[in-house]
Design a protein around this motif. Structure first.
Motif, PDB file in Angstrom:
ATOM      1  N   LYS A  77       0.790  -1.234   0.000  1.00 31.56           N
ATOM      2  CA  LYS A  77       0.000   0.000   0.000  1.00 31.56           C
ATOM      3  C   LYS A  77       0.823   1.284   0.000  1.00 31.56           C
ATOM      4  O   LYS A  77       0.317   2.340  -0.411  1.00 31.56           O
ATOM      5  CB  LYS A  77      -0.909   0.023   1.235  1.00 31.56           C
ATOM      6  N   PHE A  78       2.079   1.198   0.482  1.00 29.42           N
ATOM      7  CA  PHE A  78       2.829   2.425   0.727  1.00 29.42           C
ATOM      8  C   PHE A  78       4.200   2.425   0.045  1.00 29.42           C
ATOM      9  O   PHE A  78       4.811   1.379  -0.152  1.00 29.42           O
ATOM     10  CB  PHE A  78       3.020   2.636   2.233  1.00 29.42           C
ATOM     11  N   LYS A  79       4.651   3.616  -0.226  1.00 30.88           N
ATOM     12  CA  LYS A  79       5.990   3.827  -0.757  1.00 30.88           C
ATOM     13  C   LYS A  79       7.004   3.663   0.374  1.00 30.88           C
ATOM     14  O   LYS A  79       6.790   4.158   1.489  1.00 30.88           O
ATOM     15  CB  LYS A  79       6.086   5.234  -1.352  1.00 30.88           C
ATOM     16  N   CYS A  80       8.103   2.989   0.087  1.00 27.72           N
ATOM     17  CA  CYS A  80       9.127   2.717   1.113  1.00 27.72           C
ATOM     18  C   CYS A  80      10.492   3.204   0.636  1.00 27.72           C
ATOM     19  O   CYS A  80      10.738   3.355  -0.560  1.00 27.72           O
ATOM     20  CB  CYS A  80       9.208   1.222   1.406  1.00 27.72           C
ATOM     21  N   SER A  81      11.369   3.428   1.580  1.00 27.31           N
ATOM     22  CA  SER A  81      12.754   3.771   1.249  1.00 27.31           C
ATOM     23  C   SER A  81      13.673   3.197   2.318  1.00 27.31           C
ATOM     24  O   SER A  81      13.213   2.587   3.285  1.00 27.31           O
ATOM     25  CB  SER A  81      12.937   5.281   1.148  1.00 27.31           C
ATOM     26  N   TYR A  82      14.992   3.389   2.141  1.00 25.97           N
ATOM     27  CA  TYR A  82      15.952   2.803   3.077  1.00 25.97           C
ATOM     28  C   TYR A  82      17.163   3.695   3.277  1.00 25.97           C
ATOM     29  O   TYR A  82      17.473   4.534   2.436  1.00 25.97           O
ATOM     30  CB  TYR A  82      16.400   1.426   2.584  1.00 25.97           C
ATOM     31  N   SER A  83      17.804   3.497   4.398  1.00 26.40           N
ATOM     32  CA  SER A  83      19.046   4.196   4.710  1.00 26.40           C
ATOM     33  C   SER A  83      20.230   3.339   4.280  1.00 26.40           C
ATOM     34  O   SER A  83      20.314   2.164   4.635  1.00 26.40           O
ATOM     35  CB  SER A  83      19.135   4.478   6.211  1.00 26.40           C
ATOM     36  N   LYS A  84      21.118   3.932   3.517  1.00 28.43           N
ATOM     37  CA  LYS A  84      22.314   3.205   3.086  1.00 28.43           C
ATOM     38  C   LYS A  84      23.301   3.026   4.237  1.00 28.43           C
ATOM     39  O   LYS A  84      24.154   2.145   4.194  1.00 28.43           O
ATOM     40  CB  LYS A  84      22.982   3.936   1.923  1.00 28.43           C
ATOM     41  N   ASP A  85      23.185   3.874   5.233  1.00 25.91           N
ATOM     42  CA  ASP A  85      24.051   3.756   6.414  1.00 25.91           C
ATOM     43  C   ASP A  85      23.478   2.694   7.349  1.00 25.91           C
ATOM     44  O   ASP A  85      22.258   2.581   7.488  1.00 25.91           O
ATOM     45  CB  ASP A  85      24.125   5.084   7.172  1.00 25.91           C
ATOM     46  N   PRO A  86      24.335   1.917   8.021  1.00 25.81           N
ATOM     47  CA  PRO A  86      23.822   0.956   9.009  1.00 25.81           C
ATOM     48  C   PRO A  86      23.123   1.696  10.147  1.00 25.81           C
ATOM     49  O   PRO A  86      23.608   2.723  10.626  1.00 25.81           O
ATOM     50  CB  PRO A  86      25.073   0.217   9.489  1.00 25.81           C
ATOM     51  N   LEU A  87      21.988   1.159  10.570  1.00 21.88           N
ATOM     52  CA  LEU A  87      21.172   1.813  11.591  1.00 21.88           C
ATOM     53  C   LEU A  87      21.239   1.123  12.937  1.00 21.88           C
ATOM     54  O   LEU A  87      20.867   1.708  13.950  1.00 21.88           O
ATOM     55  CB  LEU A  87      19.711   1.860  11.130  1.00 21.88           C
ATOM     56  N   LEU A  88      21.687  -0.125  12.962  1.00 21.79           N
ATOM     57  CA  LEU A  88      21.655  -0.880  14.212  1.00 21.79           C
ATOM     58  C   LEU A  88      22.635  -2.033  14.194  1.00 21.79           C
ATOM     59  O   LEU A  88      23.198  -2.388  13.155  1.00 21.79           O
ATOM     60  CB  LEU A  88      20.243  -1.430  14.468  1.00 21.79           C
ATOM     61  N   ILE A  89      22.779  -2.646  15.364  1.00 22.77           N
ATOM     62  CA  ILE A  89      23.551  -3.876  15.514  1.00 22.77           C
ATOM     63  C   ILE A  89      22.588  -4.982  15.920  1.00 22.77           C
ATOM     64  O   ILE A  89      21.894  -4.872  16.936  1.00 22.77           O
ATOM     65  CB  ILE A  89      24.655  -3.725  16.580  1.00 22.77           C
ATOM     66  N   LYS A  90      22.524  -6.026  15.103  1.00 22.42           N
ATOM     67  CA  LYS A  90      21.735  -7.213  15.442  1.00 22.42           C
ATOM     68  C   LYS A  90      22.665  -8.218  16.108  1.00 22.42           C
ATOM     69  O   LYS A  90      23.718  -8.538  15.574  1.00 22.42           O
ATOM     70  CB  LYS A  90      21.119  -7.844  14.187  1.00 22.42           C
ATOM     71  N   GLN A  91      22.273  -8.707  17.263  1.00 23.39           N
ATOM     72  CA  GLN A  91      23.155  -9.584  18.036  1.00 23.39           C
ATOM     73  C   GLN A  91      22.701 -11.042  17.980  1.00 23.39           C
ATOM     74  O   GLN A  91      21.518 -11.347  18.113  1.00 23.39           O
ATOM     75  CB  GLN A  91      23.207  -9.115  19.491  1.00 23.39           C
ATOM     76  N   PHE A  92      23.669 -11.919  17.774  1.00 25.75           N
ATOM     77  CA  PHE A  92      23.446 -13.364  17.783  1.00 25.75           C
ATOM     78  C   PHE A  92      24.475 -13.992  18.712  1.00 25.75           C
ATOM     79  O   PHE A  92      25.550 -13.437  18.922  1.00 25.75           O
ATOM     80  CB  PHE A  92      23.589 -13.960  16.383  1.00 25.75           C
ATOM     81  N   THR A  93      24.149 -15.149  19.246  1.00 22.83           N
ATOM     82  CA  THR A  93      25.050 -15.815  20.189  1.00 22.83           C
ATOM     83  C   THR A  93      25.656 -17.055  19.560  1.00 22.83           C
ATOM     84  O   THR A  93      24.945 -17.996  19.202  1.00 22.83           O
ATOM     85  CB  THR A  93      24.296 -16.230  21.470  1.00 22.83           C
ATOM     86  N   GLY A  94      26.996 -17.051  19.398  1.00 18.72           N
ATOM     87  CA  GLY A  94      27.723 -18.246  18.975  1.00 18.72           C
ATOM     88  C   GLY A  94      27.683 -18.528  17.490  1.00 18.72           C
ATOM     89  O   GLY A  94      26.922 -17.966  16.726  1.00 18.72           O
ATOM     90  N   ILE A  95      28.549 -19.457  17.070  1.00 16.47           N
ATOM     91  CA  ILE A  95      28.732 -19.798  15.667  1.00 16.47           C
ATOM     92  C   ILE A  95      27.454 -20.327  15.039  1.00 16.47           C
ATOM     93  O   ILE A  95      27.185 -20.128  13.862  1.00 16.47           O
ATOM     94  CB  ILE A  95      29.871 -20.838  15.509  1.00 16.47           C
ATOM     95  N   ASN A  96      26.603 -21.000  15.808  1.00 14.29           N
ATOM     96  CA  ASN A  96      25.396 -21.596  15.242  1.00 14.29           C
ATOM     97  C   ASN A  96      24.348 -20.569  14.854  1.00 14.29           C
ATOM     98  O   ASN A  96      23.349 -20.917  14.241  1.00 14.29           O
ATOM     99  CB  ASN A  96      24.782 -22.606  16.216  1.00 14.29           C
ATOM    100  N   ASN A  97      24.584 -19.308  15.183  1.00 10.56           N
ATOM    101  CA  ASN A  97      23.627 -18.275  14.813  1.00 10.56           C
ATOM    102  C   ASN A  97      24.122 -17.399  13.671  1.00 10.56           C
ATOM    103  O   ASN A  97      23.533 -16.368  13.392  1.00 10.56           O
ATOM    104  CB  ASN A  97      23.298 -17.402  16.022  1.00 10.56           C
ATOM    105  N   LEU A  98      25.197 -17.814  13.002  1.00 11.41           N
ATOM    106  CA  LEU A  98      25.693 -17.044  11.870  1.00 11.41           C
ATOM    107  C   LEU A  98      24.689 -17.007  10.734  1.00 11.41           C
ATOM    108  O   LEU A  98      24.751 -16.155   9.856  1.00 11.41           O
ATOM    109  CB  LEU A  98      27.015 -17.639  11.358  1.00 11.41           C
ATOM    110  N   SER A  99      23.777 -17.948  10.705  1.00  9.48           N
ATOM    111  CA  SER A  99      22.772 -17.987   9.646  1.00  9.48           C
ATOM    112  C   SER A  99      21.786 -16.843   9.763  1.00  9.48           C
ATOM    113  O   SER A  99      21.039 -16.561   8.836  1.00  9.48           O
ATOM    114  CB  SER A  99      21.995 -19.310   9.713  1.00  9.48           C
ATOM    115  N   GLY A 100      21.765 -16.175  10.921  1.00  4.57           N
ATOM    116  CA  GLY A 100      20.841 -15.066  11.103  1.00  4.57           C
ATOM    117  C   GLY A 100      19.405 -15.513  11.194  1.00  4.57           C
ATOM    118  O   GLY A 100      18.486 -14.807  10.792  1.00  4.57           O
TER     119      GLY A 100
END
Length: 325
Positions: A205-228
């Motif tokens: 329904k709506f027009k969207c856009s994005y920031s080319k600059d990183p906006l946040l840090i997503k945190q995962f725990t350990g090697i098994n979460n590299l898949s995101g």
């Protein structure tokens, strides 16, 4: 859309943070909001505790008590455990802002996140949602490893590109209140991919856009979460969301086939990642027979089935940088 220029009243942004046993990460998340530059707007933080049984409530209360001069309003509400969609919906019901943002309790906003996005709305008042790049942080026992996730983002009408795969990080989203009034609440029947479903409703329904600059840090725990977050369960719910949209939007022909092919390719990768080689081989074989042509990506995936799982984890990191498959 929100009329920003010439507005007498200061804009407000409602930041919704669902909490579930988040005692280790919630203060860092809250502080990343409180520390946002607020020259253009004021902020309210809405914390929805979805049935935590750790010390989250106590830690939040101590934070509020120890920061009496904090100029950001913080609202805390406890509910019985109903899932992340119900928690976000509870936050939406309490939100009073002109804009609404979402932040997962284990993520951290970078400095200037909200200001960058608000300025994008000021430049284009027809926007309904702005999202952006982010950094993945993998937390090991003795160290933290960060990598910039360079995704191919889209702007304008992003509905069809989004059907080909979710590229929107929940904690990066800032949307107008009008968007919420139009698309409503998160689907509480979806235990996974509920955010993907919501972004598709908005993109339709709506027009969207994005920031080319990183906006946040997503945190995962350990090697098994590299898949995101990759998993067969996640794929099941994402497929459910995509197929629902294909039917509702009457998408057919080449576009439909391309979207379904991408779903199948993603499923092959998830089979490989979870060690289900035979299922991966069957799907690869079926796809090659149907298409009657050599698919380079499927051939690469076939070769990947012979690699051990720990090698796949590291290839995931390599692929995020080089886009091999």
């Amino acid at each position: 859309m929100v009329h920003i220029k010439g507005k007498e009243k200061r804009m407000k942004i409602s930041v919704i943070i669902p909490i579930y046993n988040s005692q280790e990460t919630i203060i860092a998340a809250i502080e990343s909001v409180v520390q946002q530059k607020r020259d253009l707007f004021e902020i309210e933080i809405i914390l929805i505790d979805d049935g935590s049984y750790d010390n989250s409530c106590k830690i939040i209360s101590q934070f509020i008590e120890n920061n009496p001069n904090n100029k950001v309003q913080i609202v805390y509400q406890y509910q019985e455990n109903e899932g992340v969609s119900a928690a976000r919906n509870a936050g939406l019901r309490l939100a009073t802002g002109d804009f609404i943002a979402f932040l997962d309790s284990d993520d951290i906003w970078l400095e200037g996140k909200l200001e960058k996005q608000v300025k994008m709305f000021m430049e284009d008042s027809s926007l309904g949602m702005v999202y952006g790049q982010y950094i993945n942080r993998v937390v090991y026992t003795n160290k933290k490893v960060e990598r910039f996730v360079l995704k191919h983002f889209y702007e304008g009408d992003v509905y069809i590109p989004l059907l080909k795969g979710n590229f929107i990080a929940t904690s990066s989203v800032l949307m107008t209140r009008e968007v919420f009034h139009s698309v409503g609440y998160f689907d509480e029947e979806l235990t996974l991919a509920e955010d993907y479903d919501y972004w598709l409703k908005i993109a339709k329904k709506f027009k969207c856009s994005y920031s080319k600059d990183p906006l946040l840090i997503k945190q995962f725990t350990g090697i098994n979460n590299l898949s995101g977050g990759r998993s067969l369960k996640m794929h099941h719910f994402a497929s459910k969301v995509v197929n629902k949209n294909l039917e509702e939007s009457n998408i057919s022909g080449k576009k439909r086939k391309e979207i379904i092919d991408l779903l199948d390719t993603s499923l092959v990768y998830d089979y490989i990642y979870e060690g289900q080689r035979k299922n991966a081989w069957r799907l690869i074989g079926r796809k090659l027979l149907i298409d009657k042509m050599i698919n380079k990506q499927l051939v690469i995936f076939f070769l990947l089935t012979f690699l051990p799982r720990n090698t796949m984890d590291h290839l995931q990191v390599l692929n995020s940088k080089l886009k091999i498959f």
